[in-house]
Design a protein around this motif. Structure first.
Motif, PDB file in Angstrom:
ATOM      1  N   LEU A 153      48.101  28.467  21.515  1.00  8.25           N
ATOM      2  CA  LEU A 153      48.277  27.005  22.698  1.00  8.25           C
ATOM      3  C   LEU A 153      49.679  27.947  22.466  1.00  8.25           C
ATOM      4  CD1 LEU A 153      45.306  25.367  21.893  1.00  8.25           C
ATOM      5  CD2 LEU A 153      45.026  27.280  24.135  1.00  8.25           C
ATOM      6  N   TYR A 154      50.059  28.083  23.644  1.00  4.58           N
ATOM      7  CA  TYR A 154      51.866  27.395  24.583  1.00  4.58           C
ATOM      8  C   TYR A 154      51.198  26.456  24.792  1.00  4.58           C
ATOM      9  CZ  TYR A 154      52.277  32.900  23.086  1.00  4.58           C
ATOM     10  OH  TYR A 154      52.225  33.548  21.778  1.00  4.58           O
ATOM     11  N   HIS A 155      52.414  25.122  24.968  1.00  2.00           N
ATOM     12  CA  HIS A 155      52.987  24.145  25.283  1.00  2.00           C
ATOM     13  C   HIS A 155      54.138  24.031  26.518  1.00  2.00           C
ATOM     14  CE1 HIS A 155      49.366  23.411  23.381  1.00  2.00           C
ATOM     15  NE2 HIS A 155      49.608  23.087  22.382  1.00  2.00           N
ATOM     16  N   PHE A 156      54.281  23.729  27.639  1.00 10.51           N
ATOM     17  CA  PHE A 156      55.051  23.594  28.532  1.00 10.51           C
ATOM     18  C   PHE A 156      55.117  22.437  29.058  1.00 10.51           C
ATOM     19  CE2 PHE A 156      54.340  28.281  28.197  1.00 10.51           C
ATOM     20  CZ  PHE A 156      55.543  28.674  27.462  1.00 10.51           C
ATOM     21  N   ASP A 157      56.489  21.710  29.598  1.00 15.69           N
ATOM     22  CA  ASP A 157      56.609  20.352  30.133  1.00 15.69           C
ATOM     23  C   ASP A 157      57.790  20.673  30.730  1.00 15.69           C
ATOM     24  OD1 ASP A 157      56.948  17.697  30.227  1.00 15.69           O
ATOM     25  OD2 ASP A 157      58.725  18.043  29.896  1.00 15.69           O
ATOM     26  N   LYS A 158      56.818  20.251  32.252  1.00 18.37           N
ATOM     27  CA  LYS A 158      58.034  19.757  33.913  1.00 18.37           C
ATOM     28  C   LYS A 158      58.202  18.061  34.142  1.00 18.37           C
ATOM     29  CE  LYS A 158      60.260  22.148  37.237  1.00 18.37           C
ATOM     30  NZ  LYS A 158      60.094  23.470  38.340  1.00 18.37           N
ATOM     31  N   ASP A 159      59.015  17.711  34.077  1.00 17.85           N
ATOM     32  CA  ASP A 159      58.795  16.186  34.724  1.00 17.85           C
ATOM     33  C   ASP A 159      57.539  15.805  34.045  1.00 17.85           C
ATOM     34  OD1 ASP A 159      61.527  17.033  36.541  1.00 17.85           O
ATOM     35  OD2 ASP A 159      60.064  18.286  38.207  1.00 17.85           O
ATOM     36  N   MET A 160      57.516  15.777  33.484  1.00 13.81           N
ATOM     37  CA  MET A 160      56.110  14.938  32.799  1.00 13.81           C
ATOM     38  C   MET A 160      55.142  15.705  33.215  1.00 13.81           C
ATOM     39  SD  MET A 160      57.660  12.564  31.033  1.00 13.81           S
ATOM     40  CE  MET A 160      56.504  11.363  30.005  1.00 13.81           C
ATOM     41  N   VAL A 161      54.571  16.991  33.195  1.00 11.28           N
ATOM     42  CA  VAL A 161      53.895  17.593  33.472  1.00 11.28           C
ATOM     43  C   VAL A 161      53.701  18.399  32.627  1.00 11.28           C
ATOM     44  CG1 VAL A 161      52.132  18.838  35.141  1.00 11.28           C
ATOM     45  CG2 VAL A 161      53.597  17.304  36.174  1.00 11.28           C
ATOM     46  N   ILE A 162      52.581  18.459  32.230  1.00  9.72           N
ATOM     47  CA  ILE A 162      52.409  19.424  30.756  1.00  9.72           C
ATOM     48  C   ILE A 162      51.286  20.537  31.069  1.00  9.72           C
ATOM     49  CG2 ILE A 162      51.901  20.155  28.191  1.00  9.72           C
ATOM     50  CD1 ILE A 162      52.596  17.144  28.009  1.00  9.72           C
ATOM     51  N   LYS A 163      51.730  22.289  30.538  1.00  6.77           N
ATOM     52  CA  LYS A 163      50.403  22.600  30.990  1.00  6.77           C
ATOM     53  C   LYS A 163      50.514  23.533  30.023  1.00  6.77           C
ATOM     54  CE  LYS A 163      53.978  25.959  33.377  1.00  6.77           C
ATOM     55  NZ  LYS A 163      54.170  26.448  34.815  1.00  6.77           N
ATOM     56  N   HIS A 164      49.671  24.324  30.138  1.00  6.95           N
ATOM     57  CA  HIS A 164      48.922  24.853  28.791  1.00  6.95           C
ATOM     58  C   HIS A 164      48.353  26.416  28.375  1.00  6.95           C
ATOM     59  CE1 HIS A 164      49.186  21.426  27.095  1.00  6.95           C
ATOM     60  NE2 HIS A 164      48.218  20.805  27.916  1.00  6.95           N
ATOM     61  N   TYR A 165      48.472  27.555  27.862  1.00  5.42           N
ATOM     62  CA  TYR A 165      48.297  28.731  28.204  1.00  5.42           C
ATOM     63  C   TYR A 165      47.893  29.242  27.228  1.00  5.42           C
ATOM     64  CZ  TYR A 165      51.470  29.534  32.158  1.00  5.42           C
ATOM     65  OH  TYR A 165      51.976  29.321  33.349  1.00  5.42           O
ATOM     66  N   ARG A 166      46.937  29.847  26.945  1.00  6.76           N
ATOM     67  CA  ARG A 166      45.541  29.658  25.577  1.00  6.76           C
ATOM     68  C   ARG A 166      45.639  31.928  25.850  1.00  6.76           C
ATOM     69  NH1 ARG A 166      41.078  27.814  23.190  1.00  6.76           N
ATOM     70  NH2 ARG A 166      41.895  26.659  25.365  1.00  6.76           N
ATOM     71  N   LEU A 167      46.078  32.122  24.245  1.00 11.66           N
ATOM     72  CA  LEU A 167      46.052  33.398  24.705  1.00 11.66           C
ATOM     73  C   LEU A 167      45.216  34.076  22.779  1.00 11.66           C
ATOM     74  CD1 LEU A 167      47.600  36.602  23.860  1.00 11.66           C
ATOM     75  CD2 LEU A 167      49.229  36.277  21.852  1.00 11.66           C
ATOM     76  N   SER A 168      44.472  34.305  23.450  1.00 11.62           N
ATOM     77  CA  SER A 168      43.041  34.720  22.231  1.00 11.62           C
ATOM     78  C   SER A 168      43.027  36.181  22.225  1.00 11.62           C
ATOM     79  CB  SER A 168      42.082  34.340  22.828  1.00 11.62           C
ATOM     80  OG  SER A 168      41.174  33.164  23.595  1.00 11.62           O
ATOM     81  N   ILE A 169      43.303  36.690  20.443  1.00  6.74           N
ATOM     82  CA  ILE A 169      43.577  37.592  20.076  1.00  6.74           C
ATOM     83  C   ILE A 169      42.547  37.785  18.461  1.00  6.74           C
ATOM     84  CG2 ILE A 169      45.682  37.337  20.986  1.00  6.74           C
ATOM     85  CD1 ILE A 169      46.633  36.670  17.719  1.00  6.74           C
ATOM     86  N   PRO A 170      42.425  39.573  18.913  1.00  8.75           N
ATOM     87  CA  PRO A 170      41.857  39.656  17.592  1.00  8.75           C
ATOM     88  C   PRO A 170      42.771  39.622  15.842  1.00  8.75           C
ATOM     89  CG  PRO A 170      41.815  41.314  18.890  1.00  8.75           C
ATOM     90  CD  PRO A 170      42.896  39.712  19.181  1.00  8.75           C
ATOM     91  N   LYS A 171      42.404  39.270  15.185  1.00 10.65           N
ATOM     92  CA  LYS A 171      43.028  39.479  13.809  1.00 10.65           C
ATOM     93  C   LYS A 171      43.437  40.748  13.259  1.00 10.65           C
ATOM     94  CE  LYS A 171      40.826  35.225  11.294  1.00 10.65           C
ATOM     95  NZ  LYS A 171      39.334  35.559  10.793  1.00 10.65           N
ATOM     96  N   GLY A 172      44.863  40.168  12.876  1.00 13.61           N
ATOM     97  CA  GLY A 172      45.303  41.570  12.832  1.00 13.61           C
ATOM     98  C   GLY A 172      46.143  41.905  14.269  1.00 13.61           C
ATOM     99  N   THR A 173      45.728  41.447  14.990  1.00 11.78           N
ATOM    100  CA  THR A 173      46.843  41.900  16.258  1.00 11.78           C
ATOM    101  C   THR A 173      48.954  41.123  16.118  1.00 11.78           C
ATOM    102  OG1 THR A 173      45.059  41.572  17.651  1.00 11.78           O
ATOM    103  CG2 THR A 173      47.276  41.182  18.698  1.00 11.78           C
ATOM    104  N   VAL A 174      49.059  42.111  16.451  1.00  8.62           N
ATOM    105  CA  VAL A 174      50.983  41.693  16.583  1.00  8.62           C
ATOM    106  C   VAL A 174      51.014  41.313  18.050  1.00  8.62           C
ATOM    107  CG1 VAL A 174      53.827  42.209  16.140  1.00  8.62           C
ATOM    108  CG2 VAL A 174      51.393  43.227  15.146  1.00  8.62           C
ATOM    109  N   VAL A 175      51.320  39.715  17.770  1.00  6.15           N
ATOM    110  CA  VAL A 175      51.861  39.064  19.186  1.00  6.15           C
ATOM    111  C   VAL A 175      53.548  39.589  19.616  1.00  6.15           C
ATOM    112  CG1 VAL A 175      51.990  36.736  20.293  1.00  6.15           C
ATOM    113  CG2 VAL A 175      49.960  37.801  18.793  1.00  6.15           C
ATOM    114  N   PRO A 176      53.491  39.252  20.726  1.00  6.29           N
ATOM    115  CA  PRO A 176      55.321  39.453  20.774  1.00  6.29           C
ATOM    116  C   PRO A 176      55.962  37.981  20.568  1.00  6.29           C
ATOM    117  CG  PRO A 176      53.589  40.917  23.029  1.00  6.29           C
ATOM    118  CD  PRO A 176      52.887  39.801  22.090  1.00  6.29           C
ATOM    119  N   SER A 177      56.920  38.045  20.190  1.00 10.42           N
ATOM    120  CA  SER A 177      57.497  36.820  20.202  1.00 10.42           C
ATOM    121  C   SER A 177      58.227  35.814  21.321  1.00 10.42           C
ATOM    122  CB  SER A 177      58.902  37.181  18.841  1.00 10.42           C
ATOM    123  OG  SER A 177      59.530  36.048  18.917  1.00 10.42           O
TER     124      SER A 177
END
Length: 129
Positions: A50-74
């Motif tokens: 889960l990636y959590h971001f904030d702007k002006d007291m608002v928070i938004k979240h993104y969910r990346l679902s991956i299988p085990k062994g997956t290399v994720v871009p930094s």
């Protein structure tokens, strides 16, 4: 929270490996602050990040679902500060991130002799030569 209240489910927008950096770049360009990342071992299904971001007291979240062994871009090329939490996730869950600006290779918090990732349901062992 009072006993009769129901907890609110965290509303997230799904992202994929292919659009992760594009979404992070949009957030950066629009002035969103990276709060943190959260990793969850979902068992046989793999992991959610889960990636959590904030702007002006608002928070938004993104969910990346991956299988085990997956290399994720930094996302450190976009949000440099993500290097700590991405390295921590690598230590604790064994998820690897490609192109980390500073990669501790699983030793940010863990000592060399530690062979298991504490928060991952699947452990690995180092082969002795």
């Amino acid at each position: 929270m009072p006993r009769n209240e129901v907890a609110t489910v965290l509303e997230t927008s799904p992202i994929t490996i292919s659009n992760l950096r594009d979404e992070a770049r949009k957030c950066f360009d629009d002035g969103w602050r990276l709060v943190t990342l959260t990793a969850v071992d979902t068992g046989d299904a793999g992991f959610d990040i889960l990636y959590h971001f904030d702007k002006d007291m608002v928070i938004k979240h993104y969910r990346l679902s991956i299988p085990k062994g997956t290399v994720v871009p930094s996302i450190t090329p976009i949000y440099f500060g993500a290097l700590l939490v991405e390295n921590e996730i690598e230590d604790q869950f064994g998820i690897q991130f490609a192109d980390l600006v500073l990669d501790f290779k699983g030793s940010l918090y863990l000592e060399e002799e530690v062979r298991a990732m504490p928060f991952c349901k699947v452990s690995t062992a180092q082969k002795q030569s």
